[in-house]
Enzyme design. Structure first.
Site, PDB file in Angstrom:
ATOM      1  N   TYR A 319       0.746  -1.224  -0.094  1.00 20.93           N
ATOM      2  CA  TYR A 319       0.114  -0.036   0.177  1.00 20.93           C
ATOM      3  C   TYR A 319       0.757   1.189  -0.185  1.00 20.93           C
ATOM      4  O   TYR A 319       1.842   1.351   0.633  1.00 20.93           O
ATOM      5  CB  TYR A 319      -0.911  -0.048   1.174  1.00 20.93           C
ATOM      6  CG  TYR A 319      -1.898  -1.344   1.201  1.00 20.93           C
ATOM      7  CD1 TYR A 319      -2.125  -1.952   0.020  1.00 20.93           C
ATOM      8  CD2 TYR A 319      -2.688  -1.199   2.367  1.00 20.93           C
ATOM      9  CE1 TYR A 319      -3.183  -2.791   0.208  1.00 20.93           C
ATOM     10  CE2 TYR A 319      -3.630  -2.310   2.485  1.00 20.93           C
ATOM     11  CZ  TYR A 319      -3.815  -3.117   1.232  1.00 20.93           C
ATOM     12  OH  TYR A 319      -4.818  -4.137   1.445  1.00 20.93           O
ATOM     13  N   GLU A 399     -20.877   1.501  20.397  1.00 27.33           N
ATOM     14  CA  GLU A 399     -21.520   1.950  19.155  1.00 27.33           C
ATOM     15  C   GLU A 399     -21.958   3.418  19.208  1.00 27.33           C
ATOM     16  O   GLU A 399     -22.366   3.938  18.210  1.00 27.33           O
ATOM     17  CB  GLU A 399     -22.778   0.997  18.921  1.00 27.33           C
ATOM     18  CG  GLU A 399     -22.363  -0.282  18.749  1.00 27.33           C
ATOM     19  CD  GLU A 399     -23.103  -1.431  18.965  1.00 27.33           C
ATOM     20  OE1 GLU A 399     -24.220  -1.214  19.887  1.00 27.33           O
ATOM     21  OE2 GLU A 399     -23.158  -2.515  18.029  1.00 27.33           O
TER      22      GLU A 399
END
Ligand SMILES: [Zn+2]
Ligand SMILES: [Zn+2]
Length: 422
Positions: A319, A399
Site C-alpha cells: 500500500y 456503538e
C-alpha cells in the site's frame, strides 16, 4: 429546516437502525474477496433507496452505487465519493456479546475464526446509513454521490488480486470521476465519538520484504568448508537496522524496517544451505520509500558478497502512503469540527499523530484528492491506550461512535458538493 439540520435529524432517527446493521454484519463477518452476504445486503439496500446505479461484482465482491442529486452540481466537482471497506479478519473473536462472531472459514489453506476485528462492520453500517439519509434528501443535493463499498482492504488471499487497487482497475473512479473522496476508520485509540484527523501523510506505506541468503551447507564443526548463511543473515538483520537509524533524514519522516521471520537450519551441527527472512517496511514519503528499498538491496547484497554468500532480495509494494490532500483537508476541517461539536453527544476533534499502520484508501488518494479520518469507538470508562486495539480478538466497539461517523460522512459529502456548486 436547512439541509444540515435535515441531515442531523435523519441521522438521529436512523441511529438504532445503523447499530442493528452493524450487529448483523458483526455476527456474519466475511474474509477478503468473500464478502458475498455483505455485498448483497449493501446492494439490496442501495436499490431499495432508488439509487440511479448499483454495480455489483466490482473487484470480486465490491459494490459501487451512484446517487444523483436533484440540483445541478458544480462543473468540476459535481461528484463526491464515500468509501467503506467490508472485509473481516482471520481472528477468532473472544468478546462475549450476543452478536459475537462464531464464523469459521478457510484462509490461505488454513481453517480460521473470522471476526470484524478491524471494525469494518461499522464502516459498512455507517455508509449504509449515509446512503439512507442522502437518498432521502436527494432533491436538495447539488451533484452526485458515489458510494464505494470495497472488498479486501486487509489484503486479498494469497494469489488473488483485490481491494482498492482492483476496484480502480475495474473503473470504480470513472463514469463519473469524483472530485474528492472521503473515508473513515473506527479506532480504539480515541474515546467513542471523538474525531481524529491529520493533514498530509497520515498512515504509512506498507511493503513486504523477503531475503533469501544462499550459502553452502557443511558440518557445523567445520564452517570453513562451507559458507554460513546464518551468520550472514545475522549481519544483514543488524545492517538493515542502520538504514533508518543512520541513513534516512528523520527530520522529514519516520520509517520502520522490521524483520519478522527468519527460517534456516534443521539441527545444531549442520550449517544450512540457505536462510530465508521476511519483513515489513513502513514509510510516510514515497521518495524515502524508494530510498529504503534501494538501501535494503544494496546492503543485503553487499554483506552477502563480503561473506562469500549470495542473496536474493524481493520487495513487494503493498500500500502507498495514506496522504490527506492538504487543501481538501483544510477545506473540510470546519465540517468535521461542526460535526464533532454538535449532535446528541458532542465529543470533539483532535489532530492525531501519524500511524505506522497502512490503508489501501491510499490508492484512491493517489488519483483524486482524499481525506481519511478516524472516529473513536473506545468506551468512555476505558483509557484508549489500554483498550484492546483494532485486530485484537478482544476489540470492542462503543456503538455511540457510529452516529458521529454517519453525520461526518453525510456532512462532508454535502458540504463538498455545495462548495463546488458555488
Ligand atoms: Zn485492519
Ligand atoms: Zn481496517
Amino acid at each position: 429546516m436547512s439541509l444540515q439540520q435535515d441531515i442531523d435529524a435523519a441521522s438521529a432517527a436512523l441511529e438504532g437502525q445503523v447499530i442493528a446493521w452493524r450487529r448483523d454484519l458483526h455476527a456474519h463477518p466475511e474474509l477478503g474477496n468473500r464478502e458475498f452476504r455483505t455485498a448483497s445486503l449493501v446492494a439490496e439496500h442501495l436499490r431499495s433507496l432508488g439509487f440511479d446505479e448499483v454495480k455489483t461484482g466490482v473487484a470480486h465482491t465490491g459494490v459501487v452505487g451512484l446517487l444523483k442529486g436533484g440540483k445541478p452540481g458544480g462543473a468540476n466537482g459535481g461528484v463526491v465519493a464515500l468509501r467503506a471497506d467490508m472485509d473481516g479478519l482471520p481472528v477468532t473473536e473472544e468478546v462475549e456479546l450476543p452478536f459475537a462472531s462464531k464464523v469459521r472459514a478457510v484462509w490461505n489453506g488454513e481453517e480460521v475464526g473470522v471476526m470484524h476485528a478491524c471494525g469494518h462492520d461499522c464502516h459498512v453500517a455507517i455508509l449504509m446509513g449515509v446512503a439512507s439519509i442522502l437518498a432521502g434528501l436527494r432533491e436538495q443535493l447539488p451533484g452526485s454521490v458515489k458510494f464505494i463499498f470495497q472488498p479486501a482492504e486487509e489484503m486479498p488471499p494469497e494469489g488473488e488480486e483485490g481491494g482498492a487497487a482492483l476496484m480502480i482497475k475495474e473503473g470504480a473512479l470513472e463514469n463519473p470521476t469524483p472530485g474528492a473522496i472521503f473515508g473513515l476508520h473506527v479506532t480504539s485509540r480515541q474515546p467513542a465519538g471523538v474525531i481524529g484527523y491529520r493533514p498530509g501523510p497520515t498512515m504509512a506505506s506498507s511493503d513486504k520484504l523477503k531475503i533469501t541468503v544462499q550459502g553452502k551447507q557443511t558440518h557445523g564443526a567445520a564452517p570453513w568448508l562451507g559458507v554460513d548463511p546464518i551468520v550472514t543473515s545475522a549481519q544483514i538483520v543488524l545492517g538493515l537496522q542502520t538504514i533508518v537509524s543512520r541513513t534516512l533524514d528523520l527530520n522529514r519522516e519516520p520509517a520502520v524496517v522490521t524483520i519478522g521471520a527468519i527460517k534456516g537450519g534443521v539441527r545444531e551441527n549442520i550449517i544450512p544451505d540457505s536462510v530465508e527472512m521476511r519483513g515489513t517496511i513502513r514509510s510516510f514519503d514515497e521518495g524515502m520509500r524508494d530510498a529504503i528499498h534501494e538501501r535494503i538491496t544494496t546492503l543485503a547484497e553487499g554483506i552477502s558478497a563480503a561473506s562469500r554468500a549470495t542473496c536474493k532480495v524481493c520487495i513487494t509494494k503493498n500500500y502507498p502512503v495514506t496522504r490527506n490532500d492538504p487543501v481538501l483537508t483544510e477545506q473540510m476541517v470546519p465540517t468535521l469540527t461542526r460535526v464533532a461539536s454538535t449532535g446528541p453527544r458532542p465529543m470533539g476533534i483532535e489532530v492525531v499523530p501519524k500511524a505506522t499502520g497502512a490503508e489501501d484508501f491510499s490508492f484512491f488518494q493517489r488519483l483524486i484528492p482524499g481525506l481519511f479520518f478516524f472516529v473513536g469507538v473506545t468506551p468512555p470508562d476505558i483509557e484508549p491506550s489500554k483498550a484492546y486495539s483494532n485486530h485484537s480478538p478482544r476489540f470492542v466497539v462503543d456503538e455511540r461512535g457510529l452516529e458521529v461517523g454517519v453525520r461526518a460522512l453525510a456532512h462532508l459529502a454535502v458540504d463538498y458538493l455545495t462548495s463546488k456548486a458555488g
